[in-house]
Enzyme design. Structure first.
Site, mmCIF file in Angstrom:
data_model
loop_
_atom_site.group_PDB
_atom_site.id
_atom_site.type_symbol
_atom_site.label_atom_id
_atom_site.label_comp_id
_atom_site.label_asym_id
_atom_site.label_seq_id
_atom_site.Cartn_x
_atom_site.Cartn_y
_atom_site.Cartn_z
ATOM 1 N N HIS A 12 0.808 -1.237 0.000
ATOM 2 C CA HIS A 12 0.000 0.000 0.000
ATOM 3 C C HIS A 12 0.835 1.279 0.000
ATOM 4 C CE1 HIS A 12 1.016 -0.138 4.195
ATOM 5 N NE2 HIS A 12 0.376 0.983 4.445
ATOM 6 N N SER A 108 2.529 -7.024 -15.040
ATOM 7 C CA SER A 108 3.262 -5.971 -15.747
ATOM 8 C C SER A 108 3.240 -6.276 -17.236
ATOM 9 C CB SER A 108 4.694 -5.962 -15.237
ATOM 10 O OG SER A 108 5.563 -5.471 -16.221
ATOM 11 N N SER A 109 3.394 -5.221 -18.060
ATOM 12 C CA SER A 109 3.387 -5.447 -19.508
ATOM 13 C C SER A 109 4.651 -6.168 -19.980
ATOM 14 C CB SER A 109 3.239 -4.113 -20.243
ATOM 15 O OG SER A 109 4.278 -3.234 -19.886
ATOM 16 N N CYS A 110 5.653 -6.319 -19.110
ATOM 17 C CA CYS A 110 6.879 -7.009 -19.544
ATOM 18 C C CYS A 110 6.697 -8.522 -19.633
ATOM 19 C CB CYS A 110 8.054 -6.660 -18.653
ATOM 20 S SG CYS A 110 7.928 -7.374 -17.020
ATOM 21 N N TYR A 137 11.847 -10.868 -13.733
ATOM 22 C CA TYR A 137 10.611 -10.278 -13.194
ATOM 23 C C TYR A 137 9.414 -10.830 -13.965
ATOM 24 C CZ TYR A 137 7.434 -6.467 -11.831
ATOM 25 O OH TYR A 137 6.383 -5.730 -11.349
ATOM 26 N N LYS A 141 6.050 -12.898 -12.693
ATOM 27 C CA LYS A 141 4.696 -12.385 -12.898
ATOM 28 C C LYS A 141 3.840 -13.380 -13.697
ATOM 29 C CE LYS A 141 4.838 -8.599 -10.605
ATOM 30 N NZ LYS A 141 3.941 -8.462 -9.434
ATOM 31 N N THR A 165 0.517 -1.151 -17.841
ATOM 32 C CA THR A 165 1.649 -0.699 -18.635
ATOM 33 C C THR A 165 2.608 0.071 -17.722
ATOM 34 O OG1 THR A 165 2.147 0.406 -20.713
ATOM 35 C CG2 THR A 165 0.582 1.524 -19.272
ATOM 36 N N HIS A 180 12.459 3.483 -12.623
ATOM 37 C CA HIS A 180 11.980 3.414 -14.004
ATOM 38 C C HIS A 180 12.264 4.759 -14.688
ATOM 39 C CE1 HIS A 180 9.590 -0.055 -12.522
ATOM 40 N NE2 HIS A 180 9.940 -0.513 -13.704
HETATM 41 P P1 GDP Z 1 11.541 -0.858 -19.369
HETATM 42 O O1 GDP Z 1 10.268 -0.219 -19.866
HETATM 43 O O2 GDP Z 1 11.322 -2.199 -18.754
HETATM 44 O O3 GDP Z 1 12.603 -0.900 -20.452
HETATM 45 O O4 GDP Z 1 12.090 0.009 -18.156
HETATM 46 P P2 GDP Z 1 12.586 1.507 -17.871
HETATM 47 O O5 GDP Z 1 11.429 2.350 -17.497
HETATM 48 O O6 GDP Z 1 13.671 1.385 -16.840
HETATM 49 O O7 GDP Z 1 13.279 2.058 -19.208
HETATM 50 C C1 GDP Z 1 12.578 2.476 -20.339
HETATM 51 C C2 GDP Z 1 13.523 3.051 -21.386
HETATM 52 O O8 GDP Z 1 14.011 4.335 -20.947
HETATM 53 C C3 GDP Z 1 14.766 2.223 -21.706
HETATM 54 O O9 GDP Z 1 14.985 2.300 -23.105
HETATM 55 C C4 GDP Z 1 15.876 2.978 -20.964
HETATM 56 O O10 GDP Z 1 17.155 2.770 -21.532
HETATM 57 C C5 GDP Z 1 15.408 4.415 -21.130
HETATM 58 N N1 GDP Z 1 15.984 5.384 -20.173
HETATM 59 C C6 GDP Z 1 16.568 6.568 -20.493
HETATM 60 N N2 GDP Z 1 16.989 7.218 -19.403
HETATM 61 C C7 GDP Z 1 16.629 6.455 -18.329
HETATM 62 C C8 GDP Z 1 16.777 6.605 -16.920
HETATM 63 O O11 GDP Z 1 17.313 7.580 -16.389
HETATM 64 N N3 GDP Z 1 16.269 5.598 -16.144
HETATM 65 C C9 GDP Z 1 15.661 4.496 -16.687
HETATM 66 N N4 GDP Z 1 15.169 3.549 -15.866
HETATM 67 N N5 GDP Z 1 15.525 4.327 -18.017
HETATM 68 C C10 GDP Z 1 15.990 5.287 -18.829
#
Ligand code: GDP
Length: 308
Positions: A12, A108-110, A137, A141, A165, A180
């Site tokens: 939570h 998760s969408s992954c 992960y 899931k 998403t 993220h």
């Molecule tokens: P994903 O959706 O599972 O790939 O997870 P993320 O949210 O960590 O990353 C999404 C995309 O954003 C990837 O292509 C990363 O390389 C890019 N990215 C660019 N800058 C950043 C940053 O500062 N943090 C993260 N987490 N991702 C970044």
């Protein structure tokens, strides 16, 4: 669910769980249960059993998980696989044994194959290899979805699963390495602005496409599903539009007021090229996302500033 039903929100304090909690409060549910991880370690079976035996929740939102961005997933594969399997096995099985009326498991969408057709439909699950940066992960899931389905078949449990998403919103993790992309960019670009840095470097090529959903929209969707959805098939929860990471970075820079140059570091992983979900099943039931993207990002930035 009745206004006085006993509802446990596992996780939570997290991004998703706190949004579910706020939505339940908004709708007038008065008997909400939450435990911090320091009070209840969901990876410990006996502790979880004791909690369910004592509290006897009637409804459970399972939003507790070990989560993180592309780097954290890559760096700690064992934790992402083991802790998530442990948490979900413990909570889902306790829910069965202690007579929970309904449980909603959050995925998760992954979970979808790296190169699945887009937008991603629920039936594409397990039709191809996963994206390697988050397969640990994803495997956990997928096991959670399957456990809910198996318990429905074998024990008649009303356990459902929803796949959101990429999320953002208040209460996010703004850690530089573990987060993220939205909170990661908020922090990176804010620090660049404060330092008056002429250039800021972000991860990857900036070309991958991602879909983003505000956590408040997720909270509304999940409470809606708990009240209205009881099928074996899991259901996607997405905003319906995606954009390149490069455009996301420009939006965040605009919101923050950073006017320097954004460069890209292609030695850092891009992850999957595109991850847009088909949420038409949920939309057909009547749910719509409501938070406009740039407004949502501005709110997330205010949240970041408040937590500094
Ligand atoms: P994903 O959706 O599972 O790939 O997870 P993320 O949210 O960590 O990353 C999404 C995309 O954003 C990837 O292509 C990363 O390389 C890019 N990215 C660019 N800058 C950043 C940053 O500062 N943090 C993260 N987490 N991702 C970044």
């Amino acid at each position: 669910m009745l206004p006085h039903s006993k509802i446990y929100v596992a996780g939570h304090n997290g991004l998703a769980g706190s949004a579910i909690w706020r939505e339940l409060q908004r709708q007038g549910f008065t008997h909400l249960l939450g435990r911090r991880s320091s009070e209840l370690d969901l990876a410990q079976t006996e502790a979880v059993d004791r909690f369910f035996e004592t509290e006897r929740p009637e409804y459970v939102f399972l939003a507790a998980a070990k989560v993180g961005g592309i780097k954290a997933n890559n760096d700690f594969p064992g934790d992402f696989l083991f802790r998530n399997l442990a948490i979900q096995n413990n909570v889902i099985d306790a829910a069965r044994r202690f007579g929970v009326r309904k449980l909603l498991f959050l995925g998760s969408s992954c979970i979808y194959p790296k190169l699945a057709p887009q937008p991603l439909k629920e039936e594409y699950l397990l039709t191809g290899p996963l994206e390697p940066t988050n397969e640990w992960y994803a495997i956990a899931k997928i096991a959670g979805i399957k456990l809910c389905q198996a318990y429905r078949r074998q024990h008649g449990c009303d356990f459902i699963s929803a796949m959101p998403t990429n999320l953002y919103g208040p209460g996010d993790n703004y850690d530089t390495d573990g987060s993220h992309v939205v909170p990661g960019l908020i922090r990176r670009l804010h620090e660049a602005k404060v330092a008056d840095a002429p250039v800021v470097t972000c991860w990857g090529t900036g070309t991958p496409l991602r879909e983003f959903l505000h956590s408040d929209d997720l909270g509304r969707a999940l409470v809606f599903l708990m009240r209205n959805y009881s099928e074996e098939q899991f259901i996607n929860v997405g905003s319906g539009t995606d954009l390149p990471i490069r455009e996301l970075a420009e939006t965040v820079a605009r919101v923050i007021g950073y006017h320097g140059e954004i460069r890209w570091d292609p030695t850092k992983p891009d992850g999957t090229p595109r991850k847009l979900m088909d949420s038409s099943r949920l939309r057909a039931l009547g749910w719509r996302p409501e938070v406009p993207f740039e407004e949502g990002i501005a709110g997330a930035y205010q949240d970041f500033l408040a937590r500094l």
